[in-house]
Scaffold this motif. Structure first.
Motif, PDB file in Angstrom:
ATOM      1  N   ARG A 310       0.826  -1.207   0.000  1.00 11.15           N
ATOM      2  CA  ARG A 310       0.000   0.000   0.000  1.00 11.15           C
ATOM      3  C   ARG A 310       0.860   1.257   0.000  1.00 11.15           C
ATOM      4  NH1 ARG A 310      -2.976   1.537   5.395  1.00 11.15           N
ATOM      5  NH2 ARG A 310      -0.822   2.204   5.783  1.00 11.15           N
ATOM      6  N   ASP A 311       1.883   1.283   0.825  1.00 10.48           N
ATOM      7  CA  ASP A 311       2.710   2.475   0.931  1.00 10.48           C
ATOM      8  C   ASP A 311       3.527   2.711  -0.339  1.00 10.48           C
ATOM      9  OD1 ASP A 311       1.697   2.708   3.462  1.00 10.48           O
ATOM     10  OD2 ASP A 311       3.441   1.843   4.462  1.00 10.48           O
ATOM     11  N   PHE A 312       3.909   1.636  -1.032  1.00 11.02           N
ATOM     12  CA  PHE A 312       4.628   1.791  -2.292  1.00 11.02           C
ATOM     13  C   PHE A 312       3.715   2.336  -3.384  1.00 11.02           C
ATOM     14  CE2 PHE A 312       5.748  -0.031  -6.457  1.00 11.02           C
ATOM     15  CZ  PHE A 312       6.986   0.568  -6.647  1.00 11.02           C
ATOM     16  N   LEU A 313       2.492   1.838  -3.439  1.00 15.33           N
ATOM     17  CA  LEU A 313       1.551   2.257  -4.483  1.00 15.33           C
ATOM     18  C   LEU A 313       0.927   3.615  -4.200  1.00 15.33           C
ATOM     19  CD1 LEU A 313      -0.244  -1.172  -5.043  1.00 15.33           C
ATOM     20  CD2 LEU A 313       1.389  -0.075  -6.592  1.00 15.33           C
ATOM     21  N   GLN A 314       0.901   4.027  -2.919  1.00 13.95           N
ATOM     22  CA  GLN A 314       0.264   5.292  -2.554  1.00 13.95           C
ATOM     23  C   GLN A 314       1.233   6.148  -1.724  1.00 13.95           C
ATOM     24  OE1 GLN A 314      -3.582   4.573  -0.678  1.00 13.95           O
ATOM     25  NE2 GLN A 314      -3.791   2.663  -1.799  1.00 13.95           N
ATOM     26  N   PRO A 315       2.360   6.541  -2.279  1.00  8.12           N
ATOM     27  CA  PRO A 315       3.329   7.323  -1.504  1.00  8.12           C
ATOM     28  C   PRO A 315       2.904   8.783  -1.383  1.00  8.12           C
ATOM     29  CG  PRO A 315       4.108   7.089  -3.739  1.00  8.12           C
ATOM     30  CD  PRO A 315       2.826   6.290  -3.656  1.00  8.12           C
ATOM     31  N   GLU A 316       3.450   9.450  -0.379  1.00  8.28           N
ATOM     32  CA  GLU A 316       3.252  10.897  -0.277  1.00  8.28           C
ATOM     33  C   GLU A 316       3.995  11.612  -1.393  1.00  8.28           C
ATOM     34  OE1 GLU A 316       3.309  12.119   4.243  1.00  8.28           O
ATOM     35  OE2 GLU A 316       4.770  10.512   3.887  1.00  8.28           O
ATOM     36  N   PHE A 317       5.173  11.124  -1.710  1.00 11.23           N
ATOM     37  CA  PHE A 317       6.003  11.662  -2.774  1.00 11.23           C
ATOM     38  C   PHE A 317       7.007  10.588  -3.160  1.00 11.23           C
ATOM     39  CE2 PHE A 317       7.810  12.836   1.313  1.00 11.23           C
ATOM     40  CZ  PHE A 317       9.128  12.426   1.206  1.00 11.23           C
ATOM     41  N   VAL A 318       7.628  10.758  -4.307  1.00  5.03           N
ATOM     42  CA  VAL A 318       8.689   9.855  -4.768  1.00  5.03           C
ATOM     43  C   VAL A 318       9.993  10.639  -4.731  1.00  5.03           C
ATOM     44  CG1 VAL A 318       9.569   8.441  -6.645  1.00  5.03           C
ATOM     45  CG2 VAL A 318       7.095   8.565  -6.230  1.00  5.03           C
ATOM     46  N   LEU A 319      10.925  10.187  -3.901  1.00  4.90           N
ATOM     47  CA  LEU A 319      12.197  10.885  -3.722  1.00  4.90           C
ATOM     48  C   LEU A 319      13.273  10.247  -4.596  1.00  4.90           C
ATOM     49  CD1 LEU A 319      14.085  12.871  -2.220  1.00  4.90           C
ATOM     50  CD2 LEU A 319      14.325  11.118  -0.436  1.00  4.90           C
ATOM     51  N   PHE A 320      14.015  11.081  -5.316  1.00  4.76           N
ATOM     52  CA  PHE A 320      15.051  10.554  -6.192  1.00  4.76           C
ATOM     53  C   PHE A 320      16.334  11.347  -6.041  1.00  4.76           C
ATOM     54  CE2 PHE A 320      13.516   7.138  -8.636  1.00  4.76           C
ATOM     55  CZ  PHE A 320      14.584   6.711  -9.398  1.00  4.76           C
ATOM     56  N   GLY A 321      17.397  10.634  -5.675  1.00  4.93           N
ATOM     57  CA  GLY A 321      18.739  11.207  -5.698  1.00  4.93           C
ATOM     58  C   GLY A 321      19.333  10.970  -7.071  1.00  4.93           C
ATOM     59  N   ARG A 322      19.565  12.023  -7.790  1.00  2.00           N
ATOM     60  CA  ARG A 322      19.914  11.915  -9.205  1.00  2.00           C
ATOM     61  C   ARG A 322      21.419  11.992  -9.390  1.00  2.00           C
ATOM     62  NH1 ARG A 322      16.571  16.118 -12.233  1.00  2.00           N
ATOM     63  NH2 ARG A 322      17.990  17.511 -11.122  1.00  2.00           N
ATOM     64  N   HIS A 323      21.983  10.935  -9.971  1.00  2.00           N
ATOM     65  CA  HIS A 323      23.403  10.937 -10.353  1.00  2.00           C
ATOM     66  C   HIS A 323      23.545  10.959 -11.864  1.00  2.00           C
ATOM     67  CE1 HIS A 323      27.679  10.250 -10.093  1.00  2.00           C
ATOM     68  NE2 HIS A 323      27.573   9.189 -10.862  1.00  2.00           N
ATOM     69  N   ASP A 324      22.625  10.300 -12.562  1.00  2.00           N
ATOM     70  CA  ASP A 324      22.594  10.286 -14.022  1.00  2.00           C
ATOM     71  C   ASP A 324      21.210  10.780 -14.452  1.00  2.00           C
ATOM     72  OD1 ASP A 324      23.991   8.780 -16.628  1.00  2.00           O
ATOM     73  OD2 ASP A 324      21.800   8.804 -16.676  1.00  2.00           O
ATOM     74  N   ARG A 325      21.157  11.875 -15.207  1.00  2.00           N
ATOM     75  CA  ARG A 325      19.871  12.501 -15.534  1.00  2.00           C
ATOM     76  C   ARG A 325      18.994  11.608 -16.402  1.00  2.00           C
ATOM     77  NH1 ARG A 325      19.145  17.810 -14.322  1.00  2.00           N
ATOM     78  NH2 ARG A 325      20.939  18.885 -13.413  1.00  2.00           N
ATOM     79  N   GLU A 326      19.595  10.923 -17.366  1.00  2.00           N
ATOM     80  CA  GLU A 326      18.796  10.052 -18.219  1.00  2.00           C
ATOM     81  C   GLU A 326      18.223   8.886 -17.419  1.00  2.00           C
ATOM     82  OE1 GLU A 326      17.961  10.669 -21.392  1.00  2.00           O
ATOM     83  OE2 GLU A 326      18.981  12.582 -21.137  1.00  2.00           O
ATOM     84  N   ALA A 327      18.981   8.379 -16.459  1.00  2.00           N
ATOM     85  CA  ALA A 327      18.476   7.302 -15.609  1.00  2.00           C
ATOM     86  C   ALA A 327      17.302   7.795 -14.780  1.00  2.00           C
ATOM     87  CB  ALA A 327      19.592   6.793 -14.702  1.00  2.00           C
ATOM     88  N   ALA A 328      17.406   9.004 -14.228  1.00  2.00           N
ATOM     89  CA  ALA A 328      16.306   9.563 -13.447  1.00  2.00           C
ATOM     90  C   ALA A 328      15.076   9.781 -14.317  1.00  2.00           C
ATOM     91  CB  ALA A 328      16.731  10.871 -12.797  1.00  2.00           C
ATOM     92  N   SER A 329      15.285  10.171 -15.582  1.00  2.00           N
ATOM     93  CA  SER A 329      14.164  10.362 -16.497  1.00  2.00           C
ATOM     94  C   SER A 329      13.434   9.052 -16.754  1.00  2.00           C
ATOM     95  CB  SER A 329      14.675  10.958 -17.812  1.00  2.00           C
ATOM     96  OG  SER A 329      13.631  11.123 -18.735  1.00  2.00           O
ATOM     97  N   LEU A 330      14.197   7.981 -16.960  1.00  2.00           N
ATOM     98  CA  LEU A 330      13.577   6.670 -17.154  1.00  2.00           C
ATOM     99  C   LEU A 330      12.817   6.240 -15.902  1.00  2.00           C
ATOM    100  CD1 LEU A 330      13.181   4.084 -18.816  1.00  2.00           C
ATOM    101  CD2 LEU A 330      15.341   3.248 -17.861  1.00  2.00           C
ATOM    102  N   ALA A 331      13.394   6.483 -14.738  1.00  2.00           N
ATOM    103  CA  ALA A 331      12.724   6.119 -13.488  1.00  2.00           C
ATOM    104  C   ALA A 331      11.429   6.892 -13.310  1.00  2.00           C
ATOM    105  CB  ALA A 331      13.661   6.370 -12.309  1.00  2.00           C
ATOM    106  N   GLU A 332      11.426   8.156 -13.683  1.00  2.00           N
ATOM    107  CA  GLU A 332      10.189   8.939 -13.567  1.00  2.00           C
ATOM    108  C   GLU A 332       9.118   8.401 -14.506  1.00  2.00           C
ATOM    109  OE1 GLU A 332       8.560  13.541 -13.502  1.00  2.00           O
ATOM    110  OE2 GLU A 332      10.629  13.129 -14.091  1.00  2.00           O
ATOM    111  N   THR A 333       9.512   7.980 -15.701  1.00  2.00           N
ATOM    112  CA  THR A 333       8.557   7.347 -16.610  1.00  2.00           C
ATOM    113  C   THR A 333       7.916   6.125 -15.961  1.00  2.00           C
ATOM    114  OG1 THR A 333       9.849   8.063 -18.529  1.00  2.00           O
ATOM    115  CG2 THR A 333       8.316   6.243 -18.860  1.00  2.00           C
TER     116      THR A 333
END
Length: 562
Positions: A310-333
């Motif tokens: 439940r907590d994974f599917l309904q988070p308050e927010f998704v936090l991302f520490g970005r080291h590679d921008r393209e990787a973060a973009s794929l993760a956001e997708t």
């Protein structure tokens, strides 16, 4: 009621979109006139020289006619815009980043990693081989393109999240160093499904989740999550008195997993670490063991044991520490197929600090609520629930009502240990005041006070419920175990009873006459009838007080005003 409109369903402002498309039309008209005539460009950002080749190829592929232009417009309006246009017109409106999951990974162009803003990044922004810029991908159950997901670590965090990802239509494969957990049999621990109530095991049994070797999982995945533990020494678990020494978490398992992933990866792989670490850990311990093929991000999960799905599917927010921008973009997708919650991208160290700050802030709230409980218990005419119920209404400045109830101290596998680890960091940084140490000292002193309340009564001592939270079968970091340690330190014998932790069932008629303290707010205790002559100390204030011959003391409710 239909599903909540995700970012991909939002309407792009027509004026802005037509402005961009009009610019493309003007450029195309210029090509018809003369290949030497400069394009009539309205937006120089869109037609940077490096990008003209991309537009020219899409123009040739897609045709110059009105029908082709109309199709392109509708594709973009519906969320299927090209990566370039979506980056220009959608970034500030949270449109999903361009998916790269439409073509086989092995057919993607190879490139050297020259940093998120270098030539390698520019190469990654070009259209993938064999992929039409306006082609729609086959949709998963949620209406978006399914992705190939890998999960390394199938414990109490990784396995429920893997099942949740598969539930959303993704092709999920998992691996664990313990072969006995790579199956869909019943789990020995209590976990719930997506609603936080139904049992987890049926979802696991019917899931499309598959298992494989490490190499199979790594080379299967578009996105690879690493859910490997970062344990703390049992001395810092929070079930004994706080020691004078401090230490960081143990990162051997996490570093070994990352090293193994880098060793078997046969192509560029996006790796997402979700384990809790202290700030600076990934740059100091993890990045040195990776190869250029690994594109890393840090994405800690904010879940509670027992309601992980439940907590994974309904988070308050998704936090991302970005080291590679393209990787973060794929993760956001990917995350746009899971939730509409805000996607918060920041630096690695910020994300590491945010995760442990979140956990330690919860400990601070609980310590404050328990302080109010002790105040109210000693102050005539007061009731801690009345106090905290009103404070919970102050959602503008006091944030939320969660964890703002008097009761036992903080517990679990994250909160006490995170406070102690942050206290270690406070010493390393020579902070002017160690707030984290103060929170843990407060937790210990409040537990001592509960021991004082128990010792004020004659009958034998029983802690009823020693799991770390209500209706749970885990005792990691349990404040009830800290209470037992303090009583035993005083030479006071104490018995632990918990229907969720003990192999034998709870039989009401077999309960002894004793001084009981309710250590965990299990729902079964609300209907329990205690033997006459007993004293029941209830820090949760939910045990009925009208029991013949039984003195029920709601801790946190002051004496009557004379």
């Amino acid at each position: 009621m239909g599903p909540s409109p995700g970012p991909g369903n939002r309407q792009v402002p027509r004026r802005r979109l037509l402005h961009v498309v009009r610019g493309r039309h003007q450029w195309r008209e210029s090509l018809r006139l003369s290949h030497r005539q400069p394009p009539l460009v309205r937006d120089p950002r869109l037609f940077h020289p490096r990008r003209l080749r991309v537009h020219r190829q899409r123009h040739l592929d897609h045709g110059r006619g009105q029908a082709g232009r109309a199709a392109a417009f509708h594709q973009r309006r519906d969320g299927g815009a090209s990566p370039l246009l979506r980056r220009e017109i959608g970034t500030r409106r949270n449109l999903p980043a361009p998916s790269v999951g439409g073509e086989p990974r092995e057919d993607r162009p190879r490139h050297a990693d020259t940093g998120s803003d270098g030539a390698g990044a520019a190469a990654r922004r070009r259209p993938a081989r064999g992929h039409h810029p306006f082609q729609r991908q086959q949709s998963g159950r949620n209406g978006r393109s399914p992705m190939r997901i890998g999960v390394i670590g199938l414990g109490k965090l990784g396995l429920p999240c893997a099942v949740a990802m598969a539930l959303k239509g993704h092709d999920v494969m998992g691996f664990d160093v313990r072969p006995d957990v790579m199956n869909k049999g019943r789990r020995s621990y209590t976990e719930t499904g997506p609603d936080g109530c139904e049992p987890f095991d049926p979802y696991l049994e019917t899931s499309t989740l598959r298992f494989g070797t490490l190499e199979e999982v790594v080379n299967h995945a578009d996105l690879l999550f690493i859910a490997v533990q970062t344990p703390h020494d049992p001395l810092y678990e929070g079930i004994t008195r706080l020691p004078d020494s401090r230490t960081d978490f143990h990162y051997e398992h996490l570093v070994a997993a990352c090293r193994d992933v880098a060793r078997v990866a046969s192509r560029d792989t996006v790796v997402v670490i979700i384990s809790t670490v202290l700030p600076g850990t990934i740059r100091r311990h993890v990045l040195p063991v990776l190869t250029p093929r690994i594109k890393l991000c840090y994405n800690p999960f904010f879940i509670a044991m027992g309601t992980t799905m439940r907590d994974f599917l309904q988070p308050e927010f998704v936090l991302f520490g970005r080291h590679d921008r393209e990787a973060a973009s794929l993760a956001e997708t990917f995350y746009r197929t899971i939730t509409d919650a805000p996607f918060y991208a920041t630096a690695l160290e910020n994300a590491e600090l945010i995760k442990v700050s979140y956990n330690t802030f919860i400990g601070m709230k609980i310590a404050f609520a328990n302080t109010m409980m002790e105040v109210c218990h000693k102050l005539p005419g007061t009731d801690v629930d009345a106090v905290t119920d009103c404070l919970a209404l102050a959602s503008r400045r006091l944030i939320s009502p969660s964890y703002l109830r008097g009761g036992m101290g903080d517990g679990g596998g994250c909160h006490p240990r995170d406070n102690i680890a942050m206290s270690w960091l406070a010493r390393e940084l020579d902070l002017s005041f160690d707030t984290f140490d103060a929170v843990m000292r407060s937790r210990e002193k409040q537990t001592e006070w509960l021991a004082d309340l128990m010792c004020a009564h004659e009958p034998p001592k029983v802690i009823l419920g020693w799991a770390f939270k209500s209706d749970c079968d885990m005792a990691t970091g349990s404040p009830a175990l800290l209470l037992r340690a303090i009583l035993e330190e005083r030479g006071v014998p104490v018995t632990l009873i918990d229907p969720h932790m003990d192999s034998a069932p709870l039989v009401e008629d077999e309960l002894p006459v004793a001084t009981y303290l309710i250590g965990a707010k299990h729902s079964v205790f609300a209907s329990l009838r205690f033997p006459a002559g007993s004293v029941v100390l209830d820090p949760w204030r939910y045990i009925p007080t009208d029991q013949d011959g039984v003195r029920v003391i709601p801790v946190g409710v002051g004496p009557d005003i004379p």
